[in-house]
Design a protein around this motif. Structure first.
Motif, short mmCIF file in Angstrom:
data_model
loop_
_atom_site.label_atom_id
_atom_site.label_comp_id
_atom_site.label_asym_id
_atom_site.label_seq_id
_atom_site.Cartn_x
_atom_site.Cartn_y
_atom_site.Cartn_z
N ILE A 185 0.86 -1.17 0.00
CA ILE A 185 0.00 0.00 0.00
C ILE A 185 0.90 1.23 0.00
N ASN A 186 0.67 2.14 -0.94
CA ASN A 186 1.48 3.33 -1.12
C ASN A 186 0.75 4.53 -0.52
N PHE A 187 1.30 5.11 0.55
CA PHE A 187 0.67 6.22 1.25
C PHE A 187 1.21 7.57 0.80
N LYS A 188 0.34 8.57 0.78
CA LYS A 188 0.72 9.95 0.54
C LYS A 188 1.27 10.54 1.84
N GLN A 189 1.96 11.67 1.73
CA GLN A 189 2.43 12.37 2.92
C GLN A 189 1.23 12.79 3.77
N GLY A 190 1.30 12.55 5.06
CA GLY A 190 0.19 12.87 5.97
C GLY A 190 -0.84 11.76 6.09
N GLY A 191 -0.66 10.66 5.33
CA GLY A 191 -1.59 9.54 5.39
C GLY A 191 -1.55 8.87 6.76
N LYS A 192 -2.69 8.39 7.21
CA LYS A 192 -2.78 7.79 8.54
C LYS A 192 -3.15 6.32 8.46
N LEU A 193 -2.55 5.55 9.36
CA LEU A 193 -2.81 4.13 9.50
C LEU A 193 -3.29 3.88 10.92
N ASN A 194 -4.48 3.32 11.06
CA ASN A 194 -5.06 3.03 12.36
C ASN A 194 -4.86 1.55 12.67
N MET A 195 -4.49 1.24 13.90
CA MET A 195 -4.22 -0.15 14.27
C MET A 195 -5.03 -0.51 15.51
N PHE A 196 -5.75 -1.63 15.42
CA PHE A 196 -6.56 -2.13 16.52
C PHE A 196 -6.18 -3.59 16.76
N ARG A 197 -6.14 -3.99 18.01
CA ARG A 197 -5.90 -5.40 18.31
C ARG A 197 -7.23 -6.02 18.74
N VAL A 198 -7.63 -7.06 17.99
CA VAL A 198 -8.91 -7.73 18.24
C VAL A 198 -8.65 -9.23 18.31
#
Length: 66
Positions: free
Chosen positions: A39-52
């Motif tokens: 996955i190629n992200f732009k500057q300022g892109g956010k990745l959210n991480m949840f543990r389930v």
């Protein structure tokens, strides 16, 4: 998970959120069936991480990727 300090910064602990600090940051993810995705992200892109239930769930806004 390892995030390069020159590409990502953690902006939140609860929930865990990482943000890119430069353009064209590629994140490679392997799913539970061992299929690999890039996955190629732009500057300022956010990745959210949840543990389930012992697994990590990753989410992002489609506008943050190229």
């Amino acid at each position: 998970m390892d995030f390069d300090d020159d590409e990502w910064k953690q902006i939140s602990n609860n929930p865990i959120v990482f943000q890119t600090i430069k353009n064209d940051v590629i994140l490679e993810i392997e799913d539970t069936s061992h299929k690999s995705y890039k996955i190629n992200f732009k500057q300022g892109g956010k990745l959210n991480m949840f543990r389930v239930t012992g697994k990590f769930r990753l989410t992002w806004d489609d506008d943050d990727v190229v």
